[in-house]
Design an enzyme around this catalytic site. Structure first.
Site, mmCIF file in Angstrom:
data_model
loop_
_atom_site.group_PDB
_atom_site.id
_atom_site.type_symbol
_atom_site.label_atom_id
_atom_site.label_comp_id
_atom_site.label_asym_id
_atom_site.label_seq_id
_atom_site.Cartn_x
_atom_site.Cartn_y
_atom_site.Cartn_z
ATOM 1 N N ASP A 263 -100.500 16.753 26.100
ATOM 2 C CA ASP A 263 -100.237 17.950 26.865
ATOM 3 C C ASP A 263 -98.865 18.801 26.310
ATOM 4 O O ASP A 263 -98.313 18.135 25.346
ATOM 5 C CB ASP A 263 -99.819 17.131 27.979
ATOM 6 C CG ASP A 263 -99.931 18.073 29.405
ATOM 7 O OD1 ASP A 263 -99.850 17.622 30.651
ATOM 8 O OD2 ASP A 263 -99.711 19.323 29.387
HETATM 9 C C1 GLC Z 1 -99.235 22.133 31.396
HETATM 10 C C2 GLC Z 1 -100.183 21.148 32.041
HETATM 11 C C3 GLC Z 1 -101.673 21.071 31.477
HETATM 12 C C4 GLC Z 1 -101.888 22.260 30.864
HETATM 13 C C5 GLC Z 1 -101.005 22.596 29.562
HETATM 14 C C6 GLC Z 1 -101.019 24.032 28.878
HETATM 15 O O1 GLC Z 1 -98.071 21.644 31.594
HETATM 16 O O2 GLC Z 1 -99.822 19.652 32.420
HETATM 17 O O3 GLC Z 1 -102.817 20.722 32.449
HETATM 18 O O4 GLC Z 1 -103.183 22.421 30.207
HETATM 19 O O5 GLC Z 1 -99.631 22.408 30.034
HETATM 20 O O6 GLC Z 1 -100.804 24.955 30.017
#
Ligand code: GLC
Length: 742
Positions: A263
């Site tokens: 993430d």
């Molecule tokens: C965010 C989310 C994730 C998302 C990623 C990119 O913090 O937790 O679901 O795809 O970052 O935006």
């Protein structure tokens, strides 16, 4: 003559200069694994390390000199995110990146239709492909453990079987377009409070029976090409580099051959990132949300620090080659597959899909006195009241926020549908969040309203007193703490004084319909005062059209709740037994025990003698009625490797066509370990004309009877007495068939 030709042809070929053979990795006719090995053998150490981490906010490098393309990631589960600047969250200001917003995934889950799920994945996959994305960062399948979780709207409810059945077609639909799905957030990211610093403590039974099944189905049946690690910790290791979740279970037990993506900002340690199963690092040095400072990508955990460890001999390249093999495999499944489709965007088919999924996911919770569907025979006057009737919902909520080409509001949808057949009036009723901006995407709406709550209420009540129907459209709105990433709700109650408005409207007009727009259950203290209640979800670009179709009866509602609506927060196991949101230890890590274990949702409710939910899991009404005949099994005994067929006749006993979701739960009457009263193990959505009767047959095998024995670390089906329960919801069992497992 024929022979001669071959001879000549043969001579011609052999006489040609030995033209450079197409390298194996570029040859579509070669098996992917051969292409992977060939490409790997041509890469330098630096190129391999570079491939394991981002080079911008949403892309990571390929190998330019070998013609291996870059990897482009995009949010999110409900539509394709607008382009951002190379290294920022803010908008790149493109004018060709507006998208179709599909309904939130709770709505998809509420359709209980794998067909709708495939349509969803195919449609959103076409948009991702057209935008030349490699990976779409979705769908999310974290289990609905608490109604306070800010991101439940992005997930598929409280039941592992429903989520498993619904995630697979979405993944397949996306990947048919040569775009990778990225099922998230693996695992145990069940609320947003302290999401980077929560260490989840959960027993293996709950882990394997509740929190992992949807991910396992996505891997083993959906064949998802990527998985996203979660921010939270489990067994004191962050989800993005967690040896238990990633090495032991995902890649070990399940045989996952794809890429684990972190993430954004979920990577915290080079050595763990090397050895604990992370393959691609994104978004480091940001919390995944705040505006990124200029991230020196060379300093990412899997960048220079990794290269230096290899060059100094501190670590070998075994893990590196495994990461790069997986990333190359992703390349050959996506960017380097010459046969993949070309995609499409903003097509009529995509809007039709968004509308249909919304129509099939809307849940009719209550309809006393048959207030719905709205009758337009006598040109009625309709008052629409509430901020959610006009507020754009596709902007906000966190990373799933979108820039849409268009969004039909509930008011617009109702007005368009009723044109010429009814007079539609509007009053604000309350002011919630007048803002409308996320990461530089603005709604352009001016929702400011300086009137006091009393003035707004008085106007609404006055209007309500003089019309035939009142449709209140409220709920949550993806603002912070109102169904939004990185924030949970503070309680179950509706915000912005809505309960007072609803109660006042109920006194002013007996034909009141409350439409709750949310991704979560909300408290309904007025439930006995309000004749009709509709759960309408965040419905995307076609919101108003989907809603109007149901309210006016063009579509017969067939949605069923994918999670329990509790009457009170303390009726929820996570809040009754705890913990939520966990308690900080001396290092500031929130230790979060899942004390309820496997007893999540209706699994908990069923055990309570006195407490009843407001609306049970699987509940949803129709404008027609269905009669369930007596269910029968084709045998009284199931052998260990056998199957059992349970058949139940279903009849449409009303005056219009409709769809019904017939649910099958299994109850283990005697087990060595505690088990829920019943568990969903099959369902089928069928369409019946008025008066039509159909047999629904469920075929179950031993797998449907198993529980996870954490002592033996295996799935066990214990011989003995079982019951198959045929039901219209978890709170409405229509027939029971006892049987014995040999
Ligand atoms: C965010 C989310 C994730 C998302 C990623 C990119 O913090 O937790 O679901 O795809 O970052 O935006």
């Amino acid at each position: 003559m024929f022979k001669v030709k071959i001879l000549i042809a043969g001579l011609m070929v052999s006489a040609l200069p030995l033209q450079a053979q197409t390298p194996v990795y570029l040859d579509d006719n070669q098996p992917i694994e051969s292409r992977v090995e060939d490409a790997l053998s041509r890469m330098t150490l630096q190129e391999k390390v570079a491939m394991t981490h981002a080079q911008s906010k949403f892309c990571s490098p390929g190998v330019a000199r070998l013609g291996i393309p870059e990897f482009w990631m995009t949010d999110g589960p409900h539509g394709i995110r607008p382009e951002v600047l190379w290294d920022e969250w803010d908008q790149a200001g493109w004018t060709n990146d507006s998208c179709v917003a599909y309904p939130a995934l709770t709505c998809l889950a509420a359709t209980w239709s794998p067909e709708m799920s495939h349509l969803y994945g195919k449609s959103i996959g076409e948009e991702a492909r057209y935008r030349n994305k490699t990976v779409i960062l979705g769908p999310g399948v974290n289990i609905y453990r608490t109604p306070l979780n800010g991101r439940n709207f992005e997930y598929m409810g409280e039941d592992p079987y429903l989520a498993s059945r619904m995630v697979v077609p979405y993944v397949q639909g996306v990947q048919e377009n040569g775009v990778a799905a990225c099922v998230k957030h693996y695992a145990l990211n069940n609320h947003e409070a302290n999401r980077h610093t929560t260490n989840v403590i959960v027993d293996d039974r709950a882990l394997y029976e509740i929190y992992l099944p949807a991910f396992k189905a996505a891997v083993q049946e959906g064949n998802t090409w990527t998985i996203m690690g979660s921010y939270n910790l489990y067994k004191d290791q962050h989800g993005c580099h967690n040896e238990y979740l990633l090495n032991d279970i995902l890649k070990g037990e399940w045989g996952f051959d794809g890429v684990v993506v972190s993430d954004w900002g979920g990577t915290h340690d080079t050595d763990q990132a090397i050895t604990n199963g992370l393959d691609m690092e994104f978004g480091s040095w940001t919390n995944g949300l705040s505006n990124g400072t200029s991230n020196a990508y060379d300093n990412y955990y899997l960048a220079q620090p990794y290269l230096q460890r290899i060059q100094s001999g501190q670590v070998g390249t075994t893990e590196l080659d495994d990461k790069v093999r997986r990333i190359l495999r992703l390349a050959f499944r996506t960017n380097m597959d010459r046969n993949r489709p070309y995609g499409s965007m903003l097509s009529p088919e995509h809007y039709a899909a968004a509308r249909q999924i919304g129509e099939e996911g809307i849940v009719l919770l209550q309809n006393n006195n048959q207030v719905l569907p709205i009758q337009t025979g006598n040109k009625p006057r309709i008052a629409v009241i509430g901020e959610n009737a006009i507020k754009m919902m596709t902007v906000g909520g966190g990373s799933s926020s979108l820039k849409v080409e268009r969004e039909v509001s509930p008011l617009d949808g109702i007005r368009q549908r009723a044109a010429g057949q009814a007079e539609v009036l509007y009053a604000r009723g309350y002011v919630g969040d007048a803002s409308g901006e996320y990461n530089g995407v603005v709604t352009g709406q001016d929702l400011s309203d300086a009137r006091s709550a009393d003035e707004l209420l008085a106007e609404a009540v006055q209007l309500a007193g003089g019309v035939d129907y009142v449709i209140f459209v409220g709920g949550l709105n993806k603002s912070s703490h109102q169904d939004c990433e990185d924030s949970d709700r503070a309680g179950l109650e509706l915000p912005y004084n809505q309960d007072a408005v609803i109660s006042a409207l109920a006194k002013a007009n007996k034909n009141l319909v409350v439409v709750n727009v949310s991704g979560n259950a909300v408290a309904m203290p007025w439930v006995k005062e309000v004749p009709a209640i509709v759960q309408a979800w965040f419905l995307g670009s076609e919101a108003g059209n989907s809603l109007a179709s149901v309210l006016f009866g063009d579509v017969n509602p067939s949605g069923k709740l994918p999670f329990t609506f509790p009457a009170r927060l303390e009726d929820v196991a996570a809040h009754q037994l705890g913990e939520y949101p966990g308690t900080p230890d001396e290092n500031g890590i929130y230790q979060q025990r899942y004390n309820e274990g496997i007893f999540v949702g209706y699994r908990w409710t069923d055990k309570q003698k006195k407490v009843k939910p407001l609306f049970p899991f699987g509940h949803g009404l129709s404008y027609t009625t269905f009669a369930y005949g007596k269910p029968k099994a084709d045998s009284k005994t199931m052998t260990a490797d056998g199957k059992l067929a349970i058949t139940v006749p279903i009849k449409n006993t009303g005056s219009r066509e409709g769809q019904e979701v017939v649910q099958l739960y299994i109850s283990d009457k005697k087990s060595s370990l505690p088990r829920p009263v019943k568990e969903l193990k099959a369902f089928e959505k069928i369409s019946l004309q008025p008066g039509e009767e159909k047999d629904v047959t469920f075929i179950i095998d031993k797998e449907a009877l198993c529980y996870f024995d954490d002592a033996r670390h295996e799935w066990v089906a214990e011989p003995g007495q079982f019951e198959a329960l045929v039901a219209a919801s978890a709170g409405d069992v229509r027939g029971v068939v006892p049987f014995v497992l040999d």
